[in-house]
Design an enzyme around this catalytic site. Sequence first.
Site, PDB file in Angstrom:
ATOM      1  N   ALA A  58       0.856  -1.184   0.000  1.00 51.84           N
ATOM      2  CA  ALA A  58       0.000   0.000   0.000  1.00 51.84           C
ATOM      3  C   ALA A  58       0.889   1.230   0.000  1.00 51.84           C
ATOM      4  O   ALA A  58       1.999   1.206   0.543  1.00 51.84           O
ATOM      5  CB  ALA A  58      -0.907   0.026   1.231  1.00 51.84           C
ATOM      6  N   VAL A  60       0.533   3.738   1.744  1.00 50.26           N
ATOM      7  CA  VAL A  60       0.663   4.242   3.110  1.00 50.26           C
ATOM      8  C   VAL A  60       1.845   3.588   3.833  1.00 50.26           C
ATOM      9  O   VAL A  60       2.357   4.132   4.800  1.00 50.26           O
ATOM     10  CB  VAL A  60      -0.653   4.043   3.901  1.00 50.26           C
ATOM     11  CG1 VAL A  60      -0.900   2.587   4.220  1.00 50.26           C
ATOM     12  CG2 VAL A  60      -0.677   4.894   5.147  1.00 50.26           C
ATOM     13  N   TYR A  61       2.330   2.453   3.358  1.00 53.14           N
ATOM     14  CA  TYR A  61       3.461   1.784   3.995  1.00 53.14           C
ATOM     15  C   TYR A  61       4.737   2.569   3.680  1.00 53.14           C
ATOM     16  O   TYR A  61       5.256   2.534   2.581  1.00 53.14           O
ATOM     17  CB  TYR A  61       3.623   0.353   3.504  1.00 53.14           C
ATOM     18  CG  TYR A  61       2.427  -0.553   3.706  1.00 53.14           C
ATOM     19  CD1 TYR A  61       1.388  -0.216   4.560  1.00 53.14           C
ATOM     20  CD2 TYR A  61       2.347  -1.748   3.034  1.00 53.14           C
ATOM     21  CE1 TYR A  61       0.299  -1.058   4.736  1.00 53.14           C
ATOM     22  CE2 TYR A  61       1.269  -2.599   3.201  1.00 53.14           C
ATOM     23  CZ  TYR A  61       0.258  -2.255   4.048  1.00 53.14           C
ATOM     24  OH  TYR A  61      -0.807  -3.089   4.209  1.00 53.14           O
ATOM     25  N   GLY A  62       5.222   3.292   4.667  1.00 46.18           N
ATOM     26  CA  GLY A  62       6.416   4.107   4.475  1.00 46.18           C
ATOM     27  C   GLY A  62       6.162   5.292   3.574  1.00 46.18           C
ATOM     28  O   GLY A  62       7.084   5.811   2.954  1.00 46.18           O
TER      29      GLY A  62
END
Length: 122
Positions: A58, A60-62
């Site tokens: 996603a 949003v990951y990192g």
Amino acid sequence: MSAIPTIEIGVPGDKVRVPRIGLGTMGMSSFYGTIDDSESLKVLNYAIDMGCTFWDTADVYGAGHNERLLGQVLKTRRNDVFVCTKFGVMFTEAEPDFKGTFDKLATGISGKPDYVRRQVDV
């Protein structure tokens, strides 16, 4: 070594066969402490070699780091992996520090068609 069992997912007329065991990649870029791109790249390549080719990511990951990380492997092994991705959280333009934390701030959520197209095109 035996092959990982597969399952067909999707809707009639648009189905794909994927391994029943997938790889969640969130921890490679955030939420669980310090990240190590070198180790993560080894894991991703090993996963392919072992037949674990259904990956979840996603933006949003990192704050986008995770998808860029996967992209390093997919440059040469794209046809070997089925990637699922999620999106919808909008961020500021600040750059992440890639030390397990990031300084991008979530500014909202969007499912508007123009935002969806931009995310898919990235």
